[in-house]
Design a protein around this motif. Structure first.
Motif, PDB file in Angstrom:
ATOM      1  N   GLY A  31      -9.846   2.090 -19.564  1.00  9.50           N
ATOM      2  CA  GLY A  31      -9.270   1.990 -18.226  1.00  9.50           C
ATOM      3  C   GLY A  31      -7.801   1.573 -18.308  1.00  9.50           C
ATOM      4  O   GLY A  31      -7.400   0.870 -19.238  1.00  9.50           O
ATOM      5  N   HIS A  32      -7.023   2.026 -17.328  1.00 10.75           N
ATOM      6  CA  HIS A  32      -5.592   1.717 -17.337  1.00 10.75           C
ATOM      7  C   HIS A  32      -5.268   0.470 -16.528  1.00 10.75           C
ATOM      8  O   HIS A  32      -4.114   0.066 -16.446  1.00 10.75           O
ATOM      9  CB  HIS A  32      -4.801   2.860 -16.698  1.00 10.75           C
ATOM     10  N   PHE A  57      -5.295  -5.190  -7.200  1.00  8.62           N
ATOM     11  CA  PHE A  57      -6.321  -5.379  -6.152  1.00  8.62           C
ATOM     12  C   PHE A  57      -6.158  -6.791  -5.594  1.00  8.62           C
ATOM     13  O   PHE A  57      -6.633  -7.766  -6.176  1.00  8.62           O
ATOM     14  CB  PHE A  57      -7.723  -5.168  -6.732  1.00  8.62           C
ATOM     15  N   ILE A 157      -6.531  -0.550  -1.860  1.00 11.31           N
ATOM     16  CA  ILE A 157      -5.098  -0.391  -2.150  1.00 11.31           C
ATOM     17  C   ILE A 157      -4.518   0.466  -1.025  1.00 11.31           C
ATOM     18  O   ILE A 157      -4.777   1.671  -0.965  1.00 11.31           O
ATOM     19  CB  ILE A 157      -4.841   0.298  -3.507  1.00 11.31           C
ATOM     20  N   PHE A 160      -3.092   4.467  -1.050  1.00 11.03           N
ATOM     21  CA  PHE A 160      -3.370   4.805  -2.450  1.00 11.03           C
ATOM     22  C   PHE A 160      -3.039   6.271  -2.758  1.00 11.03           C
ATOM     23  O   PHE A 160      -2.325   6.567  -3.708  1.00 11.03           O
ATOM     24  CB  PHE A 160      -4.832   4.496  -2.764  1.00 11.03           C
ATOM     25  N   ASP A 219     -10.818   8.092  -7.315  1.00 12.40           N
ATOM     26  CA  ASP A 219     -10.431   7.956  -8.732  1.00 12.40           C
ATOM     27  C   ASP A 219     -11.435   8.743  -9.569  1.00 12.40           C
ATOM     28  O   ASP A 219     -12.106   8.212 -10.444  1.00 12.40           O
ATOM     29  CB  ASP A 219     -10.436   6.465  -9.114  1.00 12.40           C
ATOM     30  N   LYS A 221     -11.443  10.814 -11.954  1.00  6.22           N
ATOM     31  CA  LYS A 221     -11.134  11.418 -13.247  1.00  6.22           C
ATOM     32  C   LYS A 221     -12.426  11.499 -14.062  1.00  6.22           C
ATOM     33  O   LYS A 221     -13.372  10.738 -13.839  1.00  6.22           O
ATOM     34  CB  LYS A 221     -10.033  10.655 -13.963  1.00  6.22           C
ATOM     35  N   ASN A 224     -14.624   8.710 -15.263  1.00  4.03           N
ATOM     36  CA  ASN A 224     -15.281   7.832 -14.293  1.00  4.03           C
ATOM     37  C   ASN A 224     -16.655   8.351 -13.864  1.00  4.03           C
ATOM     38  O   ASN A 224     -17.159   7.992 -12.799  1.00  4.03           O
ATOM     39  CB  ASN A 224     -14.382   7.592 -13.086  1.00  4.03           C
ATOM     40  N   ASP A 254      -8.628  15.185  -8.546  1.00  2.34           N
ATOM     41  CA  ASP A 254      -8.450  14.335  -9.723  1.00  2.34           C
ATOM     42  C   ASP A 254      -9.411  14.729 -10.845  1.00  2.34           C
ATOM     43  O   ASP A 254      -9.097  14.531 -12.021  1.00  2.34           O
ATOM     44  CB  ASP A 254      -8.597  12.851  -9.373  1.00  2.34           C
ATOM     45  N   ARG A 257      -7.624  17.728 -12.384  1.00  4.68           N
ATOM     46  CA  ARG A 257      -6.501  17.257 -13.203  1.00  4.68           C
ATOM     47  C   ARG A 257      -6.963  16.891 -14.614  1.00  4.68           C
ATOM     48  O   ARG A 257      -6.283  17.196 -15.598  1.00  4.68           O
ATOM     49  CB  ARG A 257      -5.879  16.028 -12.519  1.00  4.68           C
ATOM     50  N   ARG A 317       3.499   8.970 -10.434  1.00  2.00           N
ATOM     51  CA  ARG A 317       3.115   7.571 -10.660  1.00  2.00           C
ATOM     52  C   ARG A 317       3.402   7.147 -12.106  1.00  2.00           C
ATOM     53  O   ARG A 317       3.905   6.061 -12.348  1.00  2.00           O
ATOM     54  CB  ARG A 317       1.631   7.386 -10.334  1.00  2.00           C
ATOM     55  N   PHE A 318       3.045   8.016 -13.065  1.00  2.19           N
ATOM     56  CA  PHE A 318       3.287   7.653 -14.473  1.00  2.19           C
ATOM     57  C   PHE A 318       4.792   7.549 -14.751  1.00  2.19           C
ATOM     58  O   PHE A 318       5.248   6.601 -15.391  1.00  2.19           O
ATOM     59  CB  PHE A 318       2.677   8.698 -15.423  1.00  2.19           C
ATOM     60  N   TYR A 328       2.700  -1.295 -14.302  1.00  3.85           N
ATOM     61  CA  TYR A 328       1.447  -1.040 -13.592  1.00  3.85           C
ATOM     62  C   TYR A 328       0.312  -0.670 -14.549  1.00  3.85           C
ATOM     63  O   TYR A 328      -0.699  -1.356 -14.620  1.00  3.85           O
ATOM     64  CB  TYR A 328       1.676   0.068 -12.558  1.00  3.85           C
TER      65      TYR A 328
HETATM   66  C1  GN1 Z   1      -6.137   4.395 -13.103  1.00  8.72           C
HETATM   67  O1  GN1 Z   1      -8.545   2.398 -13.721  1.00  8.72           O
HETATM   68  P1  GN1 Z   1      -8.541   3.815 -14.130  1.00  8.72           P
HETATM   69  O2  GN1 Z   1      -8.089   3.989 -15.508  1.00  8.72           O
HETATM   70  O3  GN1 Z   1      -9.862   4.461 -13.809  1.00  8.72           O
HETATM   71  C2  GN1 Z   1      -5.651   4.474 -11.670  1.00  8.72           C
HETATM   72  C3  GN1 Z   1      -5.929   5.862 -11.109  1.00  8.72           C
HETATM   73  C4  GN1 Z   1      -5.237   6.891 -11.971  1.00  8.72           C
HETATM   74  C5  GN1 Z   1      -5.706   6.742 -13.414  1.00  8.72           C
HETATM   75  C6  GN1 Z   1      -4.963   7.660 -14.324  1.00  8.72           C
HETATM   76  C7  GN1 Z   1      -6.359   1.656  -9.285  1.00  8.72           C
HETATM   77  O4  GN1 Z   1      -7.529   4.569 -13.141  1.00  8.72           O
HETATM   78  O5  GN1 Z   1      -5.443   5.953  -9.797  1.00  8.72           O
HETATM   79  O6  GN1 Z   1      -5.523   8.175 -11.514  1.00  8.72           O
HETATM   80  O7  GN1 Z   1      -5.514   5.395 -13.873  1.00  8.72           O
HETATM   81  N1  GN1 Z   1      -6.298   3.475 -10.850  1.00  8.72           N
HETATM   82  C8  GN1 Z   1      -5.602   2.683 -10.016  1.00  8.72           C
HETATM   83  O8  GN1 Z   1      -5.668   7.806 -15.495  1.00  8.72           O
HETATM   84  O9  GN1 Z   1      -4.388   2.799  -9.864  1.00  8.72           O
END
Ligand code: GN1
Ligand code: MG
Length: 366
Positions: A31-32, A57, A157, A160, A219, A221, A224, A254, A257, A317-318, A328
């Protein structure tokens, strides 16, 4: 905030209503945002223990309340139809004194879940059949929440997936140039600026009522969702931190993506990064099936925009975080956010070449 020492994590475990003494504790996950541990107790039963990132959060108890409400709702639906209530949705483990999380003496907010056994999470997927099943599961998630009372949810958020605001924040990051990196990424910034008008497409349509507001995951991806380690069936949707009112297009997008791409989100070799139209098509069929026909004609027509716009949003965002000096996202090396952004931009560019084909394809699904 610094990572807690092993002994401190063990002390936190003691706060939660785990069934037995802890015998093993491992750091886990990709997780990021949050930090994750796997906890094993005497019986062999395992749990997920996480530090929720409270810089992002701001209302952790509210986030947990969202998750408890949503998973209870889904669990009731699963039970009513004789489906798998053990693995079909996440189960929050409360603290011994009945709270949905625990704040330690350093201010970290901890929460826990049952570990969903015999599953895997993937960063990429090869088989269109598997990806179609993922689509069906995310569509089904939305369907299950279609009768959920959204007023029970806090907005975990704000803004978002307000891509317009994301772009405005990006422009502010460019202007600030906090890490002195703007000069080195002029081409990437121009590429994004050239597509500024795309950022308002979904947001404006939601505002005008052209697109419906739904309770969505936000989210979606690929990593998840947990897949059965043997059959690759979609078992459990995880990371419910951002379940909020939103657009089905961002949820659709997503997954596209991350799953209709030939490489992981942070693949440094751009020659390996391709948009895969056949995977888009497989996912779209699955997603529409999963929603049980709930999508409006406009939503189906705009599915290609969903994939395209969220990929652009993620690049924004990145790159914005790279310009801010990586405040972030968790990063593993100095250029990590830039690598991620470039991968997204490559996908955006490739998706553009397929847009006509994708639009033609979804017409047939309306
Ligand atoms: C973050 O937490 P994680 O890794 O599932 C992010 C998502 C982005 C994703 C990119 C709360 O997700 O919005 O799409 O990284 N979550 C938050 O990999 O900003
Ligand atoms: Mg997350």
């Amino acid at each position: 905030m610094t990572q807690p020492a092993h002994a401190q994590v063990l002390a936190v475990c003691d706060r939660f209503a785990f069934e037995g003494a802890v015998t093993d504790l491992k750091v886990c996950g990709n997780g990021h945002i949050n930090s994750t541990y796997i906890v094993t107790v005497e019986s062999g039963k395992r749990y997920i223990l996480q530090i929720l990132n409270t810089a992002i959060f701001k209302d952790p108890t509210g986030v947990m309340n969202n998750i408890v409400e949503v998973t209870d709702h889904i669990r009731k639906g699963l039970a009513a139809h004789g489906e798998d209530t053990e693995r079909g949705t996440m189960r929050v483990i409360f603290t011994k004194d009945g709270q949905n999380g625990y704040t330690d003496e350093d201010g970290r907010f901890w929460r826990a879940y049952d570990f969903v056994e015999n599953t895997v999470c993937r960063l990429t997927v090869d088989s269109p059949e598997t990806f179609a099943r993922v689509g069906e599961a995310f569509g089904d998630f939305q369907r299950r929440l279609s009768d959920f009372d959204a007023s029970k949810l806090i907005e975990s958020i704000p803004n978002f997936h307000n891509t317009k605001k994301r772009y405005a924040d990006f422009l502010a990051a460019v202007a600030r140039d906090a890490a002195g990196r703007v000069d080195s990424v002029k081409d990437e910034i121009k590429f994004i600026n050239d597509r500024a008008d795309k950022c308002s497409l979904i947001v404006d349509a939601l505002e005008s009522g052209d697109l419906p507001l739904r309770v969505t995951h936000n989210d979606t991806k690929l990593s998840n969702i947990l897949l059965d380690e043997v059959t690759e069936e979609a078992v459990c949707i995880i990371d419910l931190d951002t379940v909020m009112p939103g657009s089905s297009l961002y949820d659709f997008g997503d997954s596209i993506r991350t799953g209709a791409a030939s490489a992981a989100e942070d693949e440094p070799d751009l020659d390996k990064v391709h948009f895969l139209p056949e995977m888009f098509k497989a996912y779209a069929r699955g997603f529409i099936k999963g929603t049980g026909g709930a999508l409006t004609e406009r939503e189906v027509q705009m599915l290609p925009d969903g994939g395209y716009i969220i990929t652009l949003e993620q690049a924004i965002r990145f790159l914005g975080d790279y310009l801010d000096g990586d405040t972030y996202y968790h990063t593993d090396y100095a250029e990590h956010n830039l690598v991620r952004a470039r991968t997204q931009l490559r996908l955006v560019a490739e998706t553009e070449t397929y847009m006509d084909e994708l639009r033609e394809f979804v017409k047939g699904l309306c």
